[in-house]
Structure formats: C-alpha cells, structure tokens
Design an enzyme around this catalytic site. Structure first.
Site, PDB file in Angstrom:
ATOM      1  N   TYR A 101       0.939  -1.243  -0.110  1.00  0.00           N
ATOM      2  CA  TYR A 101       0.106  -0.008   0.049  1.00  0.00           C
ATOM      3  C   TYR A 101       0.969   1.187   0.108  1.00  0.00           C
ATOM      4  O   TYR A 101       1.766   1.265   0.866  1.00  0.00           O
ATOM      5  CB  TYR A 101      -0.963  -0.061   1.365  1.00  0.00           C
ATOM      6  CG  TYR A 101      -1.668   1.343   1.416  1.00  0.00           C
ATOM      7  CD1 TYR A 101      -2.932   1.410   1.052  1.00  0.00           C
ATOM      8  CD2 TYR A 101      -0.869   2.448   2.016  1.00  0.00           C
ATOM      9  CE1 TYR A 101      -3.547   2.866   1.301  1.00  0.00           C
ATOM     10  CE2 TYR A 101      -1.647   3.781   2.288  1.00  0.00           C
ATOM     11  CZ  TYR A 101      -2.808   3.678   1.768  1.00  0.00           C
ATOM     12  OH  TYR A 101      -3.619   5.043   1.780  1.00  0.00           O
ATOM     13  N   GLU A 189      -3.570   7.607  -3.846  1.00  0.00           N
ATOM     14  CA  GLU A 189      -3.582   6.266  -3.291  1.00  0.00           C
ATOM     15  C   GLU A 189      -3.196   5.391  -4.217  1.00  0.00           C
ATOM     16  O   GLU A 189      -4.001   5.167  -5.411  1.00  0.00           O
ATOM     17  CB  GLU A 189      -4.668   6.108  -2.469  1.00  0.00           C
ATOM     18  CG  GLU A 189      -4.718   4.954  -1.112  1.00  0.00           C
ATOM     19  CD  GLU A 189      -5.921   4.900  -0.472  1.00  0.00           C
ATOM     20  OE1 GLU A 189      -5.834   5.160   0.726  1.00  0.00           O
ATOM     21  OE2 GLU A 189      -6.816   4.275  -1.123  1.00  0.00           O
TER      22      GLU A 189
END
Lengths: 377, 298
Positions: A101, A189
């Site tokens: 991530y 993101e």
C-alpha cells in the site's frame, strides 16, 4: 471531489508512475478491442466512486472473448451501492508476487503532508491501521519534497527490503508527490502497488481525491466531476451559494452559519422532531438566496414545516425577511414557516414580517418547540 | 487583562478597499478598535474611512507600528497575504477568509514555525475582547466585558452563546473564533492555555463540532491542567457520516470525529457538556457565583 480509477491512473502515468496496461470501455465492442490489443487474460474493473466493488462482484477476470462478453454484460447490469456501472476498465491480468500500500494525504493535526506505506497491501488500509498499526510506516515531508536524507532512507527501507525495489519505490513516491502537489489532492493512493512474477513493480489500482477549495485553480480536474454521484439538490444549492445536506426528517431548516445550522438540527432532534436537512444560507444573504433555499427544501415532499433560524451578524435580518415575503408570493408555500430572527436589522425584519402576518419567535428554543409541534401533528 | 487583543492593539486591514474589508473596517472603527492602516496592492495613498492605505504590509507596519493584521482578501490571495504578514513580522494574524486551499495552509504553517507569530483562522469570525477591541466580523453590540473566555470553531453559534451570556448578565473576557477549516493556525489547546493564565478569565466556554480531533486534544490538556471551570457544547450530533456540513473541517470521517465521541472525552476531562447553548450562563452562575461580577477589576 473524487475521480474514477481510470482517470487517476492516467494522472499517475503522466507523472511517470508505472501502471498496468489497459484502457476504459463503455461498451462490449470497445472492451473486446482493448482485450485484443493487450492480450488475454484480462481483468474487467467496474468504475464506480464507492468502495466495496470487489465484494459486490464488480471485478471479473476473463480468459476469452466469450467470457468477456458475458462478464461485461453482467457488470453493466450491476448496481454497486445503488450506482450503476457505466464504464469498465479493461487491464492485463497480472500474476502478483507481492502487494504494497502506498498513499499520500494531509495530516491536518500536524499541518503536514504525509506519505504512508505498508508492506501489507491489497487490503483496506484502515483495517490494517486497526489490527496492526506497526505495519504502517509514515514519512512527513516537513516542507521538503526532495526525498533524501537518513529519515527518508530508513522509511523506504522499512517498506521495501530489497534495494532494487527501494529505488523503484522511491520513483513511484516521486510520481505520487508530483501529482499530489500539481493538482491539490487531499488523497492520492495506490493500493495495491504490486511486484509481478517477472519482478516488475507497478500500480495496480489508483485513487485520487481533490481539495474542493482548490478546484478554482484546476479547471481540468473540476471538469472530471461525475455528477451522477452528486445529490441534485446539493448541486442546485451550491449554485446559489448555499450549503445543503438532505436528511431523513420532516422539519426543514434554514439557518445562517454552519455551526448554528448543525446546532439547530441537534436541538430539533432533542425536542422530539426530526430535521429534514442541513442548510447554511451563508453570510451576506440577499433575499433571492432565501427564495432558493425554500424552493430546494420544499422539493422534499416529506417536509411539513420550515424553521428559519437567523442570528444576524453579516447576514441582515431584513434581507432574510424580504426573502421570506418574496418566497410566499413566488412559491405558493404549502407548509407553515416558523421564524426566529435576531441581530443586525432585527426590528426592520420583524416589522416587515408583521405586515405580512408572519409571526416571529424570540428564542431558538421557542421556535423549535413550535416547529416540532406542527411537524408532529 | 484579556488575551490576544486589548485596547492598545494596532490593527491593519488586508483587503481594506474590498466590499467586506471596507464594511468591517467601519464596523471595527465604530467599536473602538485602533485600525491604523490598510493594505491593498496598487492602491497605496488612498484612504478608507480615514484610514491610510498602503501597497504592502511592510510599508504599513513601518508607518503605523501595527502589531495585528486582519485578512479579508479572496481565498486565492489569502496565502500570499499571510506569508506577507509573517515576512513583515506582524505578531498576530487573523484570517477571516473562507475557502483557503489546504496545501496553501500547509505552506503557511511551515512558514510560521519558529517565528513566534500567532495565526487565528482562516475561515473564522475573528477575535473580540469586549470593550477593548474587535477584529473580525462578529456583531460587537451583543458582547459585554466580563470573566468568561470563549473558544469556538463556529461563527453564528458563538454569537448565540455570547448573546445568552450577556442576556443573563455574564460578560466575556475574550472570544476567539478558531475557524471551521481542517488546518487552522490556533487550536483549542493554544487558547485554553492562554485563558488559564489570564487573570480576567474565570471560566471558559468551548464550542466544538464534528470533524478532526482537536476536542480530544483539548480534553487531554484539561484533564491535567484545568484550573478554571470549562463548559462545552458540540454541534453536529445529528450530522450524517461522510458529509461535509458547511465547514470544510466539519465531516465525520472516523469514530473519533463524531459529536458523541467528543462529548464523552470532554465529560471525562471534567468539562460540563450542555445540550442547549442557553444552559451555559446557569452553569457559570452555579460554579462561579460572586466571581462573575469581578469584571470591574479589569
């Protein structure tokens, strides 16, 4: 403001971030053509601005044109949290070896921009934060976008153990930073950032949210807004300089100031009523704004009475009163108004309303009990 | 003494020739605020309500020895206005402007670091020390000098609280509007510290709302450091999650940003959390009794 994955992917790609090859399609012919050019198997990803599309069956891997045709039709028939799927992103199916991530946001409690990373990617980052906070690494920019020095080195090493991927990862972070500052993002993101079976690292998903307050300097971004995700009443309100949020109750509320508007809703609730909306008419309200506010509130047929609660500072009570009188003639009001006005030009306002037989209440509590009594009849 | 502002504060108005700037300059002057200058680039040499206009903050500061600046410029110019104040060494900057981009505020907060300069706002009603000085947009006449300090993230809701206090004969030392944005120069804890040290202030009102965790930080401070009674009101108990309620910072994005979560931590920290703004005067009457009428000393 949010944009779709395919749009965010494009922005990342322009900033030099490696992404999975693919293209967005609106109909099955287009999807077949994309799949043909990148080669099977491919993954079909529904483009929606709400979370949970995977669980809702919005992502499908297909191996042949026949499978694609069936799956595409299924996706187009799907509704994800009430939103239909209009576009589908067709990407090469990749064999994932590792998932990370990486993200970037503003930590408002520290007045700083923060890079966030986790070697446990592919899952909801908030879930990771709850279950295993140690797995989340943070790097605060502190005004420096250069990504150099000891602190940076130890951050990048804590995320990627292999030096090769530390270099690749740093490149991707640089792309993220470039996009974040160029477009005034509030969130950028990549989840997951993947390493495939051939050792290549790239973004397998993309998400970008923008700061609404900065859209004035990014017309190109503002044009990407998908209005299907906006409440029509909220859009209409915004056009007239009003801030509006629809709720479930039957007491319409017109208030000046966001804090007082929230407090008014709360007190309606504590008094046994249910607010139908949040509405802040803003400062320096002209009479026309009140007419628009009433019109938008009365679009909601559940509304049984409307409370007007004004504490005049910059907002002048007589402007509000004129608006109410105007609205009565223009709108053919079907529900009673309960009015409380105080502050700047209060006397003029009360005199005008008295002429038109509109009663006013001296305090917020009295006005609220009255409006709740009417709505609960 | 009050905090932040007193009768000697010398104020310059940035954006003084604009609609809001000129209107509120008149309002501040009539309240008795020492507005000593204004700034609008390219309009130096003009006057607004008898106040001289300068091209830059540096010039205005040099000619007027101003220590406080108030900003009414449009959102896209607010960052530069704040940076100009910081460069010129203005002690107190009060930014009224709504809609300043978040990354602009990150930059401003970076520039403020280590300077000792205080920023209040943006997106706030300003600061008033009743009877001494008013810098901002709040209606001056509802205030009255006295012993209660007010800190708030909201504008009109604060007026409601002030009105109720004044109506019941309870005056205010200073009222500080922190602003409704996610990044603001001054937060609850900063002002709580000042009020705890201020002689005039005997009791404090905190008006909070959904979004962020500043109320939690304040509760942490109060648990250890509170020496004066604090009353709290939190707006947004009926706000739905994920929706921005007017203020850019008023959004429920996690379990800790709800009104109930904030009410709970404040109660645990000894704050009297009320359901209705008009309950506030009675709490102070009970807690402070005779002290409430001690304002004559100031």
């Amino acid at each position: 403001m949010k944009i779709h994955e395919y749009q965010a992917t494009e922005l990342f790609q322009k900033a030099g971030v490696a992404v999975v090859s693919g293209q967005v399609a609106t109909d099955v012919r287009e999807a077949l053509r994309v799949a043909e050019s990148i080669g099977y198997p491919v993954v079909l990803k529904s483009q929606v601005l709400v979370g949970g599309r995977g669980k809702a069956g919005g992502i499908k891997k297909v191996n042949t044109p026949e499978e694609l045709t069936t799956a595409f039709a299924q996706l187009k028939a799907l509704k994800i949290k009430d939103y239909p799927v209009e576009k589908v992103l067709v990407v090469r199916a990749v064999a994932i070896k590792r998932e990370f991530y990486i993200g970037m946001t503003v930590d408002t409690s520290r007045n700083d921009v923060v890079l966030i990373a986790s070697a446990a990617g592919g899952v909801d980052i908030e879930e990771t934060a709850q279950k295993d906070p140690q797995a989340i690494k943070k790097y605060y920019l502190e005004g420096n976008q250069q990504l150099v020095g000891k602190k940076w080195q130890s951050f990048i090493e804590s995320v990627f153990d292999d030096p090769h991927y530390q270099v690749k990862g740093a490149e991707i972070f640089r792309g993220l930073i470039k996009v974040f500052f160029a477009y005034d993002c509030s969130l950028a993101e990549i989840n997951p950032l993947v390493i495939d079976d051939k050792g290549q690292m790239y973004a397998a998903d993309a998400k970008i949210n923008f700061d609404d307050n900065a859209l004035f300097r990014h017309e190109d971004v503002a044009a990407l807004r998908d209005i299907r995700y906006e409440e029509p009443d909220e859009m209409e309100a915004k056009k007239h300089g009003l801030s509006f949020v629809r709720l479930d109750g039957n007491v319409g509320c017109i208030v000046n100031g966001a804090g007082l508007a929230m407090a008014t809703m709360d007190i309606v609730n504590l008094s046994g009523g249910a607010p139908a909306n949040f509405l802040d008419v803003g400062g320096s309200s002209n009479p026309e704004k009140v007419v628009h506010a009433l019109r938008i509130i009365l679009n909601n047929k559940k509304v049984k009475a409307v409370l007007i609660n004004i504490f005049g500072g910059i907002t002048r009570c007589d402007d509000i009163a004129r608006g109410l009188v105007e609205a009565r003639t223009k709108l053919n009001l079907s529900v009673p108004l309960v009015v409380r006005l105080i502050g700047t030009n209060e006397e003029e306002a009360k005199a005008l309303l008295a002429q038109h037989n509109i009663r006013t209440y001296p305090t917020m509590r009295e006005a609220i009990s009255q409006v709740v009594a009417i709505a609960n009849q | 003494m009050s905090i932040l502002l007193n009768q000697n504060s010398k104020v310059i108005v940035q954006g003084i020739t604009g609609r809001d700037g000129s209107f509120h300059t008149r309002q501040m002057l009539s309240y008795g605020t020492k507005v000593v200058g204004g700034v609008t680039p390219g309009k130096g040499g003009q006057e607004v309500s008898g106040v001289p206009v300068f091209n830059t903050v540096a010039q205005a500061k040099e000619k007027t020895t101003a220590d406080t600046a108030v900003i009414y410029v449009p959102a896209k110019f607010a960052k530069d206005a704040m940076l100009e104040d910081i460069k010129a060494g203005i002690n107190l900057i009060i930014c009224i402007t709504e809609g300043v981009p978040v990354l602009d505020m990150v930059e401003v907060m970076g520039a403020l670091k280590g300077t000792g300069i205080r920023l209040v706002g943006p997106n706030c009603p300003g600061v008033i020390s009743p009877g001494k000085s008013k810098v901002g947009i709040m209606p001056g006449h509802i205030h009255k000098p006295g012993p209660i300090g007010i800190i708030s993230r909201s504008g009109t809701l604060t007026y409601e609280v002030v009105y109720s206090l004044t109506y019941h004969g309870v005056g205010q030392s200073t009222c500080v509007g922190l602003g409704g944005d996610p990044i603001i120069g001054t937060r609850f804890v900063d002002v709580l510290e000042m009020f705890m040290r201020d002689d005039q202030t005997k009791g404090i009102v905190m008006v909070g709302e959904i979004g962020g965790e500043d109320e939690q930080v304040a509760a942490g401070y109060l648990k250890k450091e509170a020496t004066k009674p604090v009353v709290g009101f939190i707006a947004g108990r009926t706000a739905p999650p994920g929706k921005r309620m007017g203020h850019a910072g008023a959004i429920i994005s996690s379990g800790t940003s709800t009104a109930e979560a904030k009410r709970t931590v404040l109660k645990e920290a000894g704050v009297v959390v009320v359901d209705f703004p008009e309950e506030i005067p009675a709490v102070f009457k009970e807690k402070l009794g005779e002290c409430l009428h001690g304002e004559k000393r100031s």
